[in-house]
Motif scaffolding. Structure first.
Motif, PDB file in Angstrom:
ATOM      1  N   GLY A  31     -36.476  74.071  -0.294  1.00  0.00           N
ATOM      2  CA  GLY A  31     -36.090  75.079  -1.264  1.00  0.00           C
ATOM      3  C   GLY A  31     -34.642  75.030  -1.695  1.00  0.00           C
ATOM      4  N   LYS A  32     -33.878  74.025  -1.234  1.00  0.00           N
ATOM      5  CA  LYS A  32     -32.470  73.917  -1.594  1.00  0.00           C
ATOM      6  C   LYS A  32     -32.264  72.704  -2.492  1.00  0.00           C
ATOM      7  CE  LYS A  32     -30.756  75.915   2.680  1.00  0.00           C
ATOM      8  NZ  LYS A  32     -29.892  75.724   3.835  1.00  0.00           N
ATOM      9  N   GLU A  33     -31.417  72.874  -3.508  1.00  0.00           N
ATOM     10  CA  GLU A  33     -31.068  71.762  -4.378  1.00  0.00           C
ATOM     11  C   GLU A  33     -29.985  70.936  -3.702  1.00  0.00           C
ATOM     12  OE1 GLU A  33     -28.961  71.243  -8.676  1.00  0.00           O
ATOM     13  OE2 GLU A  33     -30.413  72.861  -8.460  1.00  0.00           O
ATOM     14  N   LEU A  34     -30.215  69.613  -3.598  1.00  0.00           N
ATOM     15  CA  LEU A  34     -29.243  68.729  -2.964  1.00  0.00           C
ATOM     16  C   LEU A  34     -28.234  68.225  -3.980  1.00  0.00           C
ATOM     17  CD1 LEU A  34     -31.395  66.459  -0.633  1.00  0.00           C
ATOM     18  CD2 LEU A  34     -30.078  68.479  -0.023  1.00  0.00           C
ATOM     19  N   ASP A  35     -27.002  68.027  -3.533  1.00  0.00           N
ATOM     20  CA  ASP A  35     -25.981  67.372  -4.337  1.00  0.00           C
ATOM     21  C   ASP A  35     -26.512  65.979  -4.683  1.00  0.00           C
ATOM     22  OD1 ASP A  35     -23.505  65.402  -4.296  1.00  0.00           O
ATOM     23  OD2 ASP A  35     -22.757  67.394  -4.836  1.00  0.00           O
ATOM     24  N   PRO A  36     -26.294  65.483  -5.908  1.00  0.00           N
ATOM     25  CA  PRO A  36     -26.813  64.160  -6.279  1.00  0.00           C
ATOM     26  C   PRO A  36     -26.360  63.039  -5.345  1.00  0.00           C
ATOM     27  CG  PRO A  36     -26.037  65.305  -8.221  1.00  0.00           C
ATOM     28  CD  PRO A  36     -25.648  66.147  -7.035  1.00  0.00           C
ATOM     29  N   ALA A  37     -25.138  63.125  -4.823  1.00  0.00           N
ATOM     30  CA  ALA A  37     -24.660  62.077  -3.913  1.00  0.00           C
ATOM     31  C   ALA A  37     -25.435  62.123  -2.601  1.00  0.00           C
ATOM     32  CB  ALA A  37     -23.169  62.238  -3.658  1.00  0.00           C
ATOM     33  N   VAL A  38     -25.735  63.315  -2.123  1.00  0.00           N
ATOM     34  CA  VAL A  38     -26.520  63.450  -0.883  1.00  0.00           C
ATOM     35  C   VAL A  38     -27.941  62.952  -1.136  1.00  0.00           C
ATOM     36  CG1 VAL A  38     -27.435  65.084   0.810  1.00  0.00           C
ATOM     37  CG2 VAL A  38     -25.098  65.365  -0.042  1.00  0.00           C
ATOM     38  N   ALA A  39     -28.487  63.287  -2.294  1.00  0.00           N
ATOM     39  CA  ALA A  39     -29.829  62.813  -2.641  1.00  0.00           C
ATOM     40  C   ALA A  39     -29.863  61.284  -2.693  1.00  0.00           C
ATOM     41  CB  ALA A  39     -30.267  63.402  -3.978  1.00  0.00           C
ATOM     42  N   GLY A  40     -28.781  60.671  -3.205  1.00  0.00           N
ATOM     43  CA  GLY A  40     -28.701  59.212  -3.233  1.00  0.00           C
ATOM     44  C   GLY A  40     -28.683  58.607  -1.847  1.00  0.00           C
ATOM     45  N   LEU A  41     -27.975  59.251  -0.940  1.00  0.00           N
ATOM     46  CA  LEU A  41     -27.960  58.771   0.450  1.00  0.00           C
ATOM     47  C   LEU A  41     -29.348  58.829   1.060  1.00  0.00           C
ATOM     48  CD1 LEU A  41     -24.702  60.420   1.783  1.00  0.00           C
ATOM     49  CD2 LEU A  41     -25.186  57.976   1.761  1.00  0.00           C
ATOM     50  N   VAL A  42     -30.031  59.941   0.837  1.00  0.00           N
ATOM     51  CA  VAL A  42     -31.382  60.107   1.388  1.00  0.00           C
ATOM     52  C   VAL A  42     -32.324  59.079   0.775  1.00  0.00           C
ATOM     53  CG1 VAL A  42     -33.358  61.679   1.532  1.00  0.00           C
ATOM     54  CG2 VAL A  42     -31.040  62.538   1.937  1.00  0.00           C
ATOM     55  N   ALA A  43     -32.199  58.852  -0.534  1.00  0.00           N
ATOM     56  CA  ALA A  43     -33.064  57.881  -1.211  1.00  0.00           C
ATOM     57  C   ALA A  43     -32.837  56.464  -0.704  1.00  0.00           C
ATOM     58  CB  ALA A  43     -32.833  57.943  -2.718  1.00  0.00           C
ATOM     59  N   TRP A  44     -31.632  56.169  -0.199  1.00  0.00           N
ATOM     60  CA  TRP A  44     -31.310  54.831   0.292  1.00  0.00           C
ATOM     61  C   TRP A  44     -31.982  54.534   1.629  1.00  0.00           C
ATOM     62  CZ3 TRP A  44     -28.708  52.455   4.352  1.00  0.00           C
ATOM     63  CH2 TRP A  44     -28.342  51.142   4.136  1.00  0.00           C
ATOM     64  N   LEU A  45     -32.359  55.574   2.361  1.00  0.00           N
ATOM     65  CA  LEU A  45     -32.976  55.371   3.674  1.00  0.00           C
ATOM     66  C   LEU A  45     -34.331  54.690   3.538  1.00  0.00           C
ATOM     67  CD1 LEU A  45     -32.165  58.809   5.306  1.00  0.00           C
ATOM     68  CD2 LEU A  45     -31.194  56.595   5.934  1.00  0.00           C
ATOM     69  N   PRO A  46     -34.713  53.909   4.541  1.00  0.00           N
ATOM     70  CA  PRO A  46     -36.025  53.263   4.483  1.00  0.00           C
ATOM     71  C   PRO A  46     -37.127  54.298   4.675  1.00  0.00           C
ATOM     72  CG  PRO A  46     -35.001  52.856   6.614  1.00  0.00           C
ATOM     73  CD  PRO A  46     -33.989  53.574   5.774  1.00  0.00           C
ATOM     74  N   PRO A  47     -38.367  53.944   4.318  1.00  0.00           N
ATOM     75  CA  PRO A  47     -39.476  54.874   4.527  1.00  0.00           C
ATOM     76  C   PRO A  47     -39.721  55.112   6.023  1.00  0.00           C
ATOM     77  CG  PRO A  47     -40.290  52.734   3.806  1.00  0.00           C
ATOM     78  CD  PRO A  47     -38.789  52.689   3.725  1.00  0.00           C
ATOM     79  N   ILE A  48     -40.523  56.109   6.326  1.00  0.00           N
ATOM     80  CA  ILE A  48     -40.850  56.415   7.722  1.00  0.00           C
ATOM     81  C   ILE A  48     -41.359  55.143   8.402  1.00  0.00           C
ATOM     82  CG2 ILE A  48     -42.422  57.712   9.225  1.00  0.00           C
ATOM     83  CD1 ILE A  48     -42.336  59.962   7.163  1.00  0.00           C
ATOM     84  N   GLY A  49     -40.835  54.865   9.566  1.00  0.00           N
ATOM     85  CA  GLY A  49     -41.211  53.668  10.310  1.00  0.00           C
ATOM     86  C   GLY A  49     -40.375  52.454   9.953  1.00  0.00           C
ATOM     87  N   GLY A  50     -39.566  52.555   8.904  1.00  0.00           N
ATOM     88  CA  GLY A  50     -38.708  51.445   8.501  1.00  0.00           C
ATOM     89  C   GLY A  50     -37.556  51.280   9.480  1.00  0.00           C
ATOM     90  N   ARG A  51     -36.893  50.161   9.415  1.00  0.00           N
ATOM     91  CA  ARG A  51     -35.809  49.851  10.340  1.00  0.00           C
ATOM     92  C   ARG A  51     -34.522  49.561   9.568  1.00  0.00           C
ATOM     93  NH1 ARG A  51     -37.440  51.355  15.184  1.00  0.00           N
ATOM     94  NH2 ARG A  51     -39.243  50.262  15.972  1.00  0.00           N
ATOM     95  N   LEU A  52     -33.412  49.897  10.203  1.00  0.00           N
ATOM     96  CA  LEU A  52     -32.087  49.541   9.718  1.00  0.00           C
ATOM     97  C   LEU A  52     -31.341  48.861  10.848  1.00  0.00           C
ATOM     98  CD1 LEU A  52     -30.959  52.827   7.910  1.00  0.00           C
ATOM     99  CD2 LEU A  52     -31.546  50.676   6.828  1.00  0.00           C
ATOM    100  N   SER A  53     -30.472  47.943  10.486  1.00  0.00           N
ATOM    101  CA  SER A  53     -29.638  47.319  11.515  1.00  0.00           C
ATOM    102  C   SER A  53     -28.605  48.343  11.987  1.00  0.00           C
ATOM    103  CB  SER A  53     -28.922  46.094  10.947  1.00  0.00           C
ATOM    104  OG  SER A  53     -27.964  46.496   9.982  1.00  0.00           O
ATOM    105  N   THR A  54     -28.030  48.091  13.147  1.00  0.00           N
ATOM    106  CA  THR A  54     -26.993  48.975  13.673  1.00  0.00           C
ATOM    107  C   THR A  54     -25.824  49.057  12.704  1.00  0.00           C
ATOM    108  OG1 THR A  54     -27.657  48.407  15.921  1.00  0.00           O
ATOM    109  CG2 THR A  54     -25.493  49.391  15.650  1.00  0.00           C
ATOM    110  N   ALA A  55     -25.449  47.936  12.104  1.00  0.00           N
ATOM    111  CA  ALA A  55     -24.350  47.926  11.129  1.00  0.00           C
ATOM    112  C   ALA A  55     -24.700  48.777   9.909  1.00  0.00           C
ATOM    113  CB  ALA A  55     -24.017  46.501  10.716  1.00  0.00           C
ATOM    114  N   SER A  56     -25.952  48.705   9.442  1.00  0.00           N
ATOM    115  CA  SER A  56     -26.377  49.511   8.297  1.00  0.00           C
ATOM    116  C   SER A  56     -26.353  50.990   8.637  1.00  0.00           C
ATOM    117  CB  SER A  56     -27.791  49.116   7.847  1.00  0.00           C
ATOM    118  OG  SER A  56     -27.790  47.823   7.304  1.00  0.00           O
TER     119      SER A  56
END
Length: 92
Positions: A42-67
């Motif tokens: 129910g809260k509107e996210l700041d566009p920059a925060v939304a961009g960060l969230v959109a950059w994350l991999p889907p559920i079950g996805g992996r990122l390197s420690t550096a990423s």
């Protein structure tokens, strides 16, 4: 005879190389599309925060420690810019 006569100037063509080598009349820059604001719980996210969230991999996805470290640092910076209390920034 001057090089600035109307006839001579009309003959001149822009000399641009690479990906910019098109006539001005042929260039079309589309208007930016307005995206509806991203809402979470129910809260509107700041566009920059939304961009960060959109950059994350889907559920079950992996990122390197550096990423993960880069994403965490970027998130800290975005949250500071978007939501930090100006009075707190001078402290520390």
């Amino acid at each position: 005879m001057s090089n600035n006569t109307p006839h001579d100037m009309a003959q001149m063509q822009p000399r641009v190389a690479g990906r910019y080598a098109t006539h001005v009349e042929e260039q079309h820059v589309p208007a930016p599309q307005q995206q509806p604001p991203l809402r979470v719980a129910g809260k509107e996210l700041d566009p920059a925060v939304a961009g960060l969230v959109a950059w994350l991999p889907p559920i079950g996805g992996r990122l390197s420690t550096a990423s993960i470290e880069r994403w965490t640092e970027a998130a800290r910076m975005v949250l500071t810019l978007a939501h930090a209390d100006d009075e707190e920034e001078g402290k520390g």
